[in-house]
Design a protein around this motif. Structure first.
Motif, PDB file in Angstrom:
ATOM      1  N   ARG A  38       0.840  -1.198   0.000  1.00 46.08           N
ATOM      2  CA  ARG A  38       0.000   0.000   0.000  1.00 46.08           C
ATOM      3  C   ARG A  38       0.873   1.244   0.000  1.00 46.08           C
ATOM      4  O   ARG A  38       2.022   1.214   0.441  1.00 46.08           O
ATOM      5  CB  ARG A  38      -0.939   0.005   1.202  1.00 46.08           C
ATOM      6  CG  ARG A  38      -0.257   0.102   2.558  1.00 46.08           C
ATOM      7  CD  ARG A  38      -1.289  -0.069   3.670  1.00 46.08           C
ATOM      8  NE  ARG A  38      -0.688   0.059   4.999  1.00 46.08           N
ATOM      9  CZ  ARG A  38      -1.341  -0.172   6.139  1.00 46.08           C
ATOM     10  NH1 ARG A  38      -2.627  -0.557   6.113  1.00 46.08           N
ATOM     11  NH2 ARG A  38      -0.726  -0.013   7.296  1.00 46.08           N
ATOM     12  N   VAL A  48       2.378  -5.029   2.997  1.00 46.52           N
ATOM     13  CA  VAL A  48       1.209  -5.367   3.813  1.00 46.52           C
ATOM     14  C   VAL A  48       1.226  -6.850   4.169  1.00 46.52           C
ATOM     15  O   VAL A  48       1.093  -7.233   5.333  1.00 46.52           O
ATOM     16  CB  VAL A  48      -0.093  -5.017   3.076  1.00 46.52           C
ATOM     17  CG1 VAL A  48      -1.310  -5.516   3.861  1.00 46.52           C
ATOM     18  CG2 VAL A  48      -0.182  -3.511   2.828  1.00 46.52           C
ATOM     19  N   SER A  63       1.749  -4.015  11.465  1.00 46.50           N
ATOM     20  CA  SER A  63       0.656  -3.047  11.564  1.00 46.50           C
ATOM     21  C   SER A  63      -0.697  -3.620  11.180  1.00 46.50           C
ATOM     22  O   SER A  63      -1.742  -3.055  11.539  1.00 46.50           O
ATOM     23  CB  SER A  63       0.960  -1.824  10.692  1.00 46.50           C
ATOM     24  OG  SER A  63       1.127  -2.219   9.342  1.00 46.50           O
ATOM     25  N   VAL A  64      -0.703  -4.752  10.465  1.00 47.62           N
ATOM     26  CA  VAL A  64      -1.972  -5.328  10.024  1.00 47.62           C
ATOM     27  C   VAL A  64      -2.188  -6.735  10.576  1.00 47.62           C
ATOM     28  O   VAL A  64      -3.263  -7.319  10.367  1.00 47.62           O
ATOM     29  CB  VAL A  64      -2.072  -5.358   8.484  1.00 47.62           C
ATOM     30  CG1 VAL A  64      -1.820  -3.973   7.909  1.00 47.62           C
ATOM     31  CG2 VAL A  64      -1.131  -6.382   7.866  1.00 47.62           C
ATOM     32  N   PHE A  68      -5.755  -8.376   9.012  1.00 49.98           N
ATOM     33  CA  PHE A  68      -5.803  -8.646   7.572  1.00 49.98           C
ATOM     34  C   PHE A  68      -5.479 -10.121   7.323  1.00 49.98           C
ATOM     35  O   PHE A  68      -4.627 -10.702   8.018  1.00 49.98           O
ATOM     36  CB  PHE A  68      -4.791  -7.793   6.818  1.00 49.98           C
ATOM     37  CG  PHE A  68      -5.107  -6.318   6.756  1.00 49.98           C
ATOM     38  CD1 PHE A  68      -6.101  -5.744   7.527  1.00 49.98           C
ATOM     39  CD2 PHE A  68      -4.389  -5.498   5.893  1.00 49.98           C
ATOM     40  CE1 PHE A  68      -6.385  -4.386   7.472  1.00 49.98           C
ATOM     41  CE2 PHE A  68      -4.652  -4.144   5.812  1.00 49.98           C
ATOM     42  CZ  PHE A  68      -5.640  -3.592   6.606  1.00 49.98           C
ATOM     43  N   MET A  83      -9.720  -7.388   4.901  1.00 49.56           N
ATOM     44  CA  MET A  83      -9.280  -6.362   5.841  1.00 49.56           C
ATOM     45  C   MET A  83     -10.398  -6.089   6.840  1.00 49.56           C
ATOM     46  O   MET A  83     -11.490  -5.656   6.447  1.00 49.56           O
ATOM     47  CB  MET A  83      -8.916  -5.076   5.099  1.00 49.56           C
ATOM     48  CG  MET A  83      -7.882  -5.280   4.003  1.00 49.56           C
ATOM     49  SD  MET A  83      -7.337  -3.743   3.238  1.00 49.56           S
ATOM     50  CE  MET A  83      -8.855  -3.211   2.465  1.00 49.56           C
ATOM     51  N   LEU A  86     -10.746  -1.948  10.285  1.00 42.82           N
ATOM     52  CA  LEU A  86      -9.967  -0.936   9.561  1.00 42.82           C
ATOM     53  C   LEU A  86      -9.824   0.345  10.368  1.00 42.82           C
ATOM     54  O   LEU A  86     -10.741   0.733  11.113  1.00 42.82           O
ATOM     55  CB  LEU A  86     -10.613  -0.661   8.206  1.00 42.82           C
ATOM     56  CG  LEU A  86     -10.323  -1.737   7.162  1.00 42.82           C
ATOM     57  CD1 LEU A  86     -11.331  -1.679   6.015  1.00 42.82           C
ATOM     58  CD2 LEU A  86      -8.913  -1.587   6.624  1.00 42.82           C
ATOM     59  N   GLU A  89      -5.552   5.034   9.526  1.00 40.26           N
ATOM     60  CA  GLU A  89      -4.171   4.912   9.036  1.00 40.26           C
ATOM     61  C   GLU A  89      -3.998   3.813   7.997  1.00 40.26           C
ATOM     62  O   GLU A  89      -2.921   3.682   7.412  1.00 40.26           O
ATOM     63  CB  GLU A  89      -3.186   4.693  10.191  1.00 40.26           C
ATOM     64  CG  GLU A  89      -3.579   3.589  11.143  1.00 40.26           C
ATOM     65  CD  GLU A  89      -4.294   4.101  12.376  1.00 40.26           C
ATOM     66  OE1 GLU A  89      -5.197   4.959  12.241  1.00 40.26           O
ATOM     67  OE2 GLU A  89      -3.968   3.616  13.488  1.00 40.26           O
ATOM     68  N   ASP A  90      -5.044   3.035   7.748  1.00 41.19           N
ATOM     69  CA  ASP A  90      -5.010   2.048   6.664  1.00 41.19           C
ATOM     70  C   ASP A  90      -5.350   2.684   5.315  1.00 41.19           C
ATOM     71  O   ASP A  90      -5.258   2.016   4.282  1.00 41.19           O
ATOM     72  CB  ASP A  90      -5.998   0.915   6.937  1.00 41.19           C
ATOM     73  CG  ASP A  90      -5.619   0.090   8.146  1.00 41.19           C
ATOM     74  OD1 ASP A  90      -6.533  -0.261   8.930  1.00 41.19           O
ATOM     75  OD2 ASP A  90      -4.427  -0.224   8.314  1.00 41.19           O
ATOM     76  N   TYR A  94      -3.941   0.423  -2.541  1.00 42.43           N
ATOM     77  CA  TYR A  94      -3.472  -0.941  -2.317  1.00 42.43           C
ATOM     78  C   TYR A  94      -3.148  -1.594  -3.651  1.00 42.43           C
ATOM     79  O   TYR A  94      -3.949  -1.541  -4.592  1.00 42.43           O
ATOM     80  CB  TYR A  94      -4.530  -1.747  -1.572  1.00 42.43           C
ATOM     81  CG  TYR A  94      -4.565  -1.417  -0.104  1.00 42.43           C
ATOM     82  CD1 TYR A  94      -5.059  -0.196   0.351  1.00 42.43           C
ATOM     83  CD2 TYR A  94      -4.089  -2.321   0.854  1.00 42.43           C
ATOM     84  CE1 TYR A  94      -5.066   0.126   1.694  1.00 42.43           C
ATOM     85  CE2 TYR A  94      -4.102  -2.013   2.201  1.00 42.43           C
ATOM     86  CZ  TYR A  94      -4.588  -0.786   2.617  1.00 42.43           C
ATOM     87  OH  TYR A  94      -4.594  -0.480   3.957  1.00 42.43           O
TER      88      TYR A  94
END
Length: 123
Positions: A38, A48, A63-64, A68, A83, A86, A89-90, A94
């Motif tokens: 992303r 990601v 971070s995910v 995710f 995802m 959410l 900040e996402d 993508y």
């Protein structure tokens, strides 16, 4: 000509969910690792997650992680990025990408890229 096409982006409220799809033409995903990256405005493209071609193992950015999930449907030659939970900040464009070496966290490992789909998380 190899083509990757992402779809499923859009506007979603914080805490919501989206599922992105990446479909390939003239390329068989079972022979490639497929990554998701992303890029937010003014920032570098960031990893990601990816799914390996050989074992369907996955790896995710911290971070995910836990929010995710990447999966594949070989019959449809499609890879998905689910995802959940959410956050603002996402928000980013993508991209999916294919890596003949099997997949990695390194953006430079990927030979083929899609055009990207916008995800905006906002109330």
């Amino acid at each position: 000509q190899v083509q990757l096409v992402e779809s499923g982006g859009g506007l979603v409220q914080p805490g919501g969910s989206l599922r992105l799809s990446c479909t390939a033409s003239r390329l068989t995903f079972t022979h490639y690792g497929v990554g998701w990256f992303r890029q937010a405005p003014g920032k570098a493209r960031e990893f990601v997650g990816y799914i390996a071609w050989s074992s369907d193992n996955t790896d995710y950015a911290d971070s995910v992680k836990g929010r995710f999930t990447i999966s594949r449907d070989n019959a449809k030659n499609t890879v998905y990025l689910q995802m959940n939970s959410l956050k603002p900040e996402d928000t980013a464009v993508y991209f999916c990408a294919a890596d003949f070496a099997g997949g990695s966290t390194n953006v430079n490992s990927y030979e083929f890229w899609g055009q990207g789909t916008q995800v905006t998380v906002s109330s």
